[in-house]
Scaffold this motif. Structure first.
Motif, PDB file in Angstrom:
ATOM      1  N   ASP A   1     -21.792  -8.303   5.432  1.00 41.84           N
ATOM      2  CA  ASP A   1     -21.503  -6.921   5.032  1.00 41.84           C
ATOM      3  C   ASP A   1     -20.179  -6.822   4.270  1.00 41.84           C
ATOM      4  N   LEU A   2     -19.168  -7.569   4.712  1.00 38.55           N
ATOM      5  CA  LEU A   2     -17.872  -7.546   4.020  1.00 38.55           C
ATOM      6  C   LEU A   2     -17.969  -8.221   2.651  1.00 38.55           C
TER       7      LEU A   2
ATOM      8  N   LYS B   1     -19.423  -5.725   0.403  1.00 39.06           N
ATOM      9  CA  LYS B   1     -18.447  -4.666   0.131  1.00 39.06           C
ATOM     10  C   LYS B   1     -17.450  -5.071  -0.946  1.00 39.06           C
ATOM     11  N   TYR B   2     -16.977  -6.327  -0.886  1.00 39.53           N
ATOM     12  CA  TYR B   2     -15.928  -6.782  -1.802  1.00 39.53           C
ATOM     13  C   TYR B   2     -16.469  -7.584  -2.987  1.00 39.53           C
TER      14      TYR B   2
END
Length: 321
Positions: free
Chosen positions: A286-287, A290-291
């Motif tokens: 998920d991170l 996101k990035y």
């Protein structure tokens, strides 16, 4: 006599493929916390397993070798494994072999004491590893913007792990998010200083993972189990015998290029372990999404490809909790 010779020839033919089937090719990296995985090539013979280790310069180089069928299992940062799975890679995460393993290190002459002080600075990091995701999560937490080009709060300079220390020493970058033992080396040699261990974001301590091809897992289940039995036993040996682990990593892996102090500092920040959870892999995924790390088209769902059944069986057999 002819019949006996013919029978012996048939037995030799029959045993050939079985022996070949017990050979697995391991993709690995040259970091202190990858030591127990490296030790498998010597340790696995007691399990009737021949491990051929191939050391790669960086994690993202391993996965093309897996796609080509040149590697059966590999030690990797979770990020690289996730990006590969997102791109259609047929691998499973089967264990976690180390935790942590990163530091944010500033040049010794810089007045950088916290992440916010990186504003206006150049920060080096290797692309596609745990360090990149940790760095971006820390910059985001501090409210800083970033790019690999000038114009944002922080300019990120992508380079190989092996080049980061030299770049910091030569003042080409102001700070780096670096792996172990290289980050400990920079501090011990006096040209770097620790800003922080970057574990205070939703990612926590990143888990380095062992990945296995679906082909090995599905088509050679007995060999796959042997791999995990050996991995658990080798890791337990390193945890129970820290001096033997130190000697192997310093003398065998690094050929004396790091000191025992470098090793001990590195392992204090990247302890050997066994476990990984689908939850941790999902948070990492998920991170990354996101990035924009790994440039995933379709982020994979962790529960589809984190398979720890062989690990649990191996831990139970070895009496490891």
């Amino acid at each position: 006599m002819v019949r006996i010779a013919a029978l012996a020839a048939l037995l030799a033919l029959a045993s050939g493929p079985a022996h070949a089937e017990d050979t697995v090719r391991l993709g690995n990296l040259k970091f202190a916390h990858y030591g127990a995985v490296s030790y498998m090539k010597e340790h696995c013979k007691k399990f009737g397993l021949n491990v051929e280790e191939i050391v790669f310069p960086k994690g993202i180089d391993i996965f093309p070798a897996i796609v080509k069928g040149e590697v059966d299992l590999a030690a990797s940062a979770a990020d690289a494994a996730i990006a590969n799975r997102s791109g259609g890679g047929q691998v499973y995460v089967v264990a976690g072999f180390a935790k942590g393993g990163a530091r944010l290190v500033a040049a010794a002459d810089q007045t950088i004491t916290k992440v916010a002080d990186l504003k206006g600075k150049k920060v080096g990091v290797a692309r596609g590893g745990a360090q990149e995701l940790l760095l971006l999560a820390e910059l985001s937490k501090a409210g800083l913007t970033w790019s690999d080009r000038p114009g944002k709060d922080v300019q990120i300079v992508y380079m190989a792990f092996a080049d980061l220390n030299q770049a910091l020493m030569q003042k080409q970058i102001d700070a780096m998010c670096q792996s172990e033992p290289q980050s400990s080396q920079a501090i011990n040699k006096g040209f770097g200083k620790e800003v922080l261990k970057p574990y205070d974001t939703p990612l926590g301590e990143p888990v380095r993972v062992m990945v296995m091809t679906e082909k090995l897992y599905k088509e050679r289940p007995q060999v796959a189990q042997k791999v995990l039995d050996c991995f658990v036993d080798a890791t337990k040996y390193f945890i129970d015998n820290p001096k033997a682990a130190e000697k192997y990593v310093v003398e065998q892996m690094f050929k004396g290029q790091i000191t025992p102090e470098d090793y001990r500092d590195a392992i204090s920040n990247s302890p050997f372990s066994y476990d990984v959870t689908a939850e941790h892999i999902q948070i990492t995924t998920d991170l990354m999404a996101k990035y924009g790390v790994g440039k995933m088209q379709k982020p994979p769902k962790a529960t589809d490809w984190v398979k720890v059944d062989l690990l649990q069986h191996a831990k139970q057999k070895a009496g490891v909790k």
